[in-house]
Design a protein around this motif. Structure first.
Motif, mmCIF file in Angstrom:
data_model
loop_
_atom_site.group_PDB
_atom_site.id
_atom_site.type_symbol
_atom_site.label_atom_id
_atom_site.label_comp_id
_atom_site.label_asym_id
_atom_site.label_seq_id
_atom_site.Cartn_x
_atom_site.Cartn_y
_atom_site.Cartn_z
ATOM 1 N N GLN A 172 -24.858 93.861 -75.227
ATOM 2 C CA GLN A 172 -24.852 95.163 -75.887
ATOM 3 C C GLN A 172 -25.406 95.067 -77.306
ATOM 4 O O GLN A 172 -26.089 95.977 -77.781
ATOM 5 N N LEU A 173 -25.123 93.975 -77.987
ATOM 6 C CA LEU A 173 -25.666 93.777 -79.327
ATOM 7 C C LEU A 173 -27.191 93.673 -79.287
ATOM 8 O O LEU A 173 -27.884 94.228 -80.149
ATOM 9 N N ARG A 174 -27.713 92.984 -78.298
ATOM 10 C CA ARG A 174 -29.170 92.890 -78.158
ATOM 11 C C ARG A 174 -29.758 94.275 -77.883
ATOM 12 O O ARG A 174 -30.803 94.645 -78.435
ATOM 13 N N ALA A 175 -29.071 95.051 -77.049
ATOM 14 C CA ALA A 175 -29.564 96.386 -76.693
ATOM 15 C C ALA A 175 -29.647 97.300 -77.918
ATOM 16 O O ALA A 175 -30.642 97.986 -78.129
ATOM 17 N N ILE A 176 -28.608 97.298 -78.746
ATOM 18 C CA ILE A 176 -28.615 98.179 -79.915
ATOM 19 C C ILE A 176 -29.575 97.653 -80.986
ATOM 20 O O ILE A 176 -30.236 98.429 -81.674
ATOM 21 N N HIS A 177 -29.678 96.341 -81.085
ATOM 22 C CA HIS A 177 -30.602 95.737 -82.052
ATOM 23 C C HIS A 177 -32.044 96.095 -81.716
ATOM 24 O O HIS A 177 -32.873 96.331 -82.607
ATOM 25 N N GLU A 178 -32.358 96.153 -80.434
ATOM 26 C CA GLU A 178 -33.714 96.469 -80.001
ATOM 27 C C GLU A 178 -33.979 97.969 -79.971
ATOM 28 O O GLU A 178 -35.128 98.408 -80.040
ATOM 29 N N CYS B 196 -32.299 100.013 -87.575
ATOM 30 C CA CYS B 196 -31.204 99.814 -88.524
ATOM 31 C C CYS B 196 -30.766 98.343 -88.531
ATOM 32 O O CYS B 196 -30.894 97.628 -87.528
ATOM 33 N N ASP B 197 -30.237 97.906 -89.686
ATOM 34 C CA ASP B 197 -29.555 96.616 -89.722
ATOM 35 C C ASP B 197 -28.297 96.715 -88.864
ATOM 36 O O ASP B 197 -27.524 97.667 -88.992
ATOM 37 N N ILE B 198 -28.090 95.731 -88.001
ATOM 38 C CA ILE B 198 -26.925 95.724 -87.126
ATOM 39 C C ILE B 198 -25.940 94.648 -87.577
ATOM 40 O O ILE B 198 -26.320 93.482 -87.755
ATOM 41 N N THR B 199 -24.702 95.051 -87.746
ATOM 42 C CA THR B 199 -23.627 94.111 -88.018
ATOM 43 C C THR B 199 -22.771 93.982 -86.761
ATOM 44 O O THR B 199 -22.297 94.982 -86.222
ATOM 45 N N ALA B 200 -22.598 92.754 -86.303
ATOM 46 C CA ALA B 200 -21.836 92.495 -85.078
ATOM 47 C C ALA B 200 -20.358 92.349 -85.391
ATOM 48 O O ALA B 200 -19.975 91.696 -86.356
#
Length: 244
Positions: free
Chosen positions: A181-187, A191-195
């Motif tokens: 899911q982190l890869r999906a939102i990052h792609e 925006c900068d993504i904070t996990a």
């Protein structure tokens, strides 16, 4: 990549929850001021804080504690929980908080987020917390019919620069983050993504760094000793290990 150690506050205490369940409250440290000082000593530059009472009651509950800590530490504090009005945003940003996190309000009143971003720019972050891929609100007590990627794209259009993403099923479990899911939102967004959620050990830090996220929030792993904060900060800062 930035490491953000976490302090969640309930009834004035440093606590952690399991999957956001308020019935699982566990006190993990005696004093938030001493805890923050320990994080600073370990090399941290940022601090992630949540007003759990505020998230549940939809208002600023522990604001004096947060602003007092902001005055006493050089850590850059990002704060979420119960921030529902522009007055609340302005109060925190004017009293030492570096960045505020808007969560439930992003689903229920996205126009509010747009106004806040126009006024305060990248000092506004949006927290997207997902349960079975759908966005949860009100301290994770309710689940909306909005998919996490749909909300992320909407927030990007409004000018949001930083999104904090949590898979609630991972939060507090020490079972590793939801890399898919982190890869999906990052792609999906620029925006900068904070996990956030599930981080257990240094291998999780390496995995997240390779994924290319901006930052990682670490809570229970630090308190339980499965992750050494100083080692995590050094690993995150090692440019040679990143594919970003």
């Amino acid at each position: 990549m930035i490491i953000l150690p976490a302090i969640d506050i309930k009834d004035g205490n440093c606590v952690r929850l399991l999957k956001g369940d308020f019935g699982t409250v566990e006190k993990v440290a005696e004093d938030p001021f001493q805890t923050a000082a320990g994080f600073l000593k370990a090399g941290a530059r940022y601090l992630h804080m949540v007003d759990l009472d505020g998230a549940k009651d939809a208002k600023m509950v522990n604001r004096d504690l947060f602003t007092s800590l902001a005055r006493e530490t050089s850590l850059k504090i990002e704060l979420g929980g119960g921030i529902r009005t522009l007055d609340a945003v302005e109060y925190y940003l004017a009293n030492g908080i570096e960045r505020v996190i808007l969560g439930s309000i992003a689903v229920k009143n996205p126009e509010f987020v747009e106004l806040a971003v126009k006024e305060y720019g990248d000092r506004i972050s949006v927290g997207i917390d997902a349960k079975d891929e759908m966005v949860a609100t009100e301290g994770w007590l309710d689940t909306s019919d909005v998919h996490f990627l749909t909300l992320a794209k909407e927030m990007e259009k409004m000018g949001v620069k930083n999104i904090i993403f949590t898979d609630i099923s991972k939060d507090g479990t020490l079972s590793g983050p939801n890399l898919e899911q982190l890869r999906a939102i990052h792609e999906a967004v620029s925006c900068d993504i904070t996990a956030s959620g599930g981080i257990r050990d240094i291998q999780d830090i390496r995995n997240l760094k390779r994924l290319g996220v901006w930052g990682t929030i670490c809570g229970k792993s630090i308190y339980k000793g499965t992750l050494d904060l100083e080692e995590a900060i050094l690993q995150a800062a090692n440019k040679g290990d990143s594919i970003c």
